[in-house]
Design a protein around this motif. Structure first.
Motif, PDB file in Angstrom:
ATOM      1  N   THR A 125      -1.559   2.811   2.140  1.00 13.62           N
ATOM      2  CA  THR A 125      -1.699   1.356   2.158  1.00 13.62           C
ATOM      3  C   THR A 125      -0.681   0.642   1.270  1.00 13.62           C
ATOM      4  O   THR A 125      -0.730  -0.577   1.157  1.00 13.62           O
ATOM      5  CB  THR A 125      -3.120   0.936   1.718  1.00 13.62           C
ATOM      6  N   GLU A 126       0.239   1.383   0.671  1.00 11.60           N
ATOM      7  CA  GLU A 126       1.197   0.731  -0.231  1.00 11.60           C
ATOM      8  C   GLU A 126       2.084  -0.245   0.519  1.00 11.60           C
ATOM      9  O   GLU A 126       2.353  -0.082   1.707  1.00 11.60           O
ATOM     10  CB  GLU A 126       2.026   1.759  -0.987  1.00 11.60           C
ATOM     11  N   GLY A 127       2.499  -1.245  -0.203  1.00  9.57           N
ATOM     12  CA  GLY A 127       3.347  -2.280   0.376  1.00  9.57           C
ATOM     13  C   GLY A 127       4.796  -1.832   0.483  1.00  9.57           C
ATOM     14  O   GLY A 127       5.143  -0.690   0.168  1.00  9.57           O
ATOM     15  N   PRO A 128       5.653  -2.731   0.907  1.00  6.30           N
ATOM     16  CA  PRO A 128       7.064  -2.397   1.117  1.00  6.30           C
ATOM     17  C   PRO A 128       7.776  -2.090  -0.191  1.00  6.30           C
ATOM     18  O   PRO A 128       7.439  -2.633  -1.250  1.00  6.30           O
ATOM     19  CB  PRO A 128       7.631  -3.655   1.769  1.00  6.30           C
ATOM     20  N   GLY A 129       8.758  -1.223  -0.108  1.00  5.74           N
ATOM     21  CA  GLY A 129       9.525  -0.844  -1.289  1.00  5.74           C
ATOM     22  C   GLY A 129      10.753  -1.708  -1.480  1.00  5.74           C
ATOM     23  O   GLY A 129      11.158  -2.466  -0.603  1.00  5.74           O
ATOM     24  N   GLY A 130      11.336  -1.560  -2.662  1.00  5.57           N
ATOM     25  CA  GLY A 130      12.588  -2.243  -2.948  1.00  5.57           C
ATOM     26  C   GLY A 130      12.458  -3.596  -3.597  1.00  5.57           C
ATOM     27  O   GLY A 130      13.456  -4.253  -3.868  1.00  5.57           O
ATOM     28  N   GLY A 131      11.240  -4.037  -3.857  1.00  8.85           N
ATOM     29  CA  GLY A 131      11.049  -5.336  -4.501  1.00  8.85           C
ATOM     30  C   GLY A 131      11.624  -5.361  -5.896  1.00  8.85           C
ATOM     31  O   GLY A 131      12.057  -4.341  -6.440  1.00  8.85           O
ATOM     32  N   PHE A 132      11.607  -6.526  -6.514  1.00 13.97           N
ATOM     33  CA  PHE A 132      12.262  -6.664  -7.810  1.00 13.97           C
ATOM     34  C   PHE A 132      11.632  -5.807  -8.904  1.00 13.97           C
ATOM     35  O   PHE A 132      12.275  -5.486  -9.898  1.00 13.97           O
ATOM     36  CB  PHE A 132      12.340  -8.135  -8.234  1.00 13.97           C
ATOM     37  N   LEU A 133      10.385  -5.379  -8.750  1.00 11.44           N
ATOM     38  CA  LEU A 133       9.761  -4.489  -9.728  1.00 11.44           C
ATOM     39  C   LEU A 133       9.835  -3.018  -9.318  1.00 11.44           C
ATOM     40  O   LEU A 133       9.575  -2.141 -10.130  1.00 11.44           O
ATOM     41  CB  LEU A 133       8.287  -4.874  -9.934  1.00 11.44           C
ATOM     42  N   ASP A 134      10.174  -2.741  -8.079  1.00 10.92           N
ATOM     43  CA  ASP A 134      10.169  -1.374  -7.553  1.00 10.92           C
ATOM     44  C   ASP A 134      11.506  -0.693  -7.811  1.00 10.92           C
ATOM     45  O   ASP A 134      12.312  -0.488  -6.920  1.00 10.92           O
ATOM     46  CB  ASP A 134       9.846  -1.393  -6.054  1.00 10.92           C
ATOM     47  N   ASP A 135      11.710  -0.303  -9.056  1.00  9.77           N
ATOM     48  CA  ASP A 135      12.979   0.302  -9.459  1.00  9.77           C
ATOM     49  C   ASP A 135      12.982   1.824  -9.371  1.00  9.77           C
ATOM     50  O   ASP A 135      13.888   2.479  -9.866  1.00  9.77           O
ATOM     51  CB  ASP A 135      13.324  -0.128 -10.883  1.00  9.77           C
ATOM     52  N   GLY A 136      11.973   2.414  -8.762  1.00  7.79           N
ATOM     53  CA  GLY A 136      11.891   3.863  -8.626  1.00  7.79           C
ATOM     54  C   GLY A 136      11.042   4.511  -9.699  1.00  7.79           C
ATOM     55  O   GLY A 136      10.821   5.715  -9.677  1.00  7.79           O
TER      56      GLY A 136
END
Length: 91
Positions: free
Chosen positions: A54-65
């Motif tokens: 159910t996780e949302g899309p990746g690559g957002g401004f907080l999703d730095d890996g």
């Protein structure tokens, strides 16, 4: 499915994470505690699978890996709905 509040319509800041599905049980292994506390019939493996699905899309401004970035993708509302349904189905 992502909610508008997960991305706020902002552009992708970390393209290397944009199309990745992060295994919630591997990167932030303690994240499953968000659901096991509310649904004690479920195992940690079950709730990690639900959080991953159910996780949302990746690559957002907080999703730095990082593990913190995965938390920014958690859709707790959707995950709790699935966890509730699975918990009701268990004896």
């Amino acid at each position: 499915m992502a909610t508008p509040l997960q991305t706020y319509g902002l552009a992708i800041a970390h393209p290397q994470n944009a199309d990745k599905v992060e295994d919630v049980g591997a990167l932030p292994p303690e994240a499953g505690n968000l659901l096991t506390a509310a649904f004690p019939k479920l195992t940690l493996a079950e709730v990690n699978r639900i959080l991953t699905e159910t996780e949302g899309p990746g690559g957002g401004f907080l999703d730095d890996g990082s593990a913190f970035g995965v938390y920014s993708r958690v859709n707790l509302y959707a995950a709790a709905g699935r966890a509730a349904a699975l918990s009701r189905a268990k004896p």
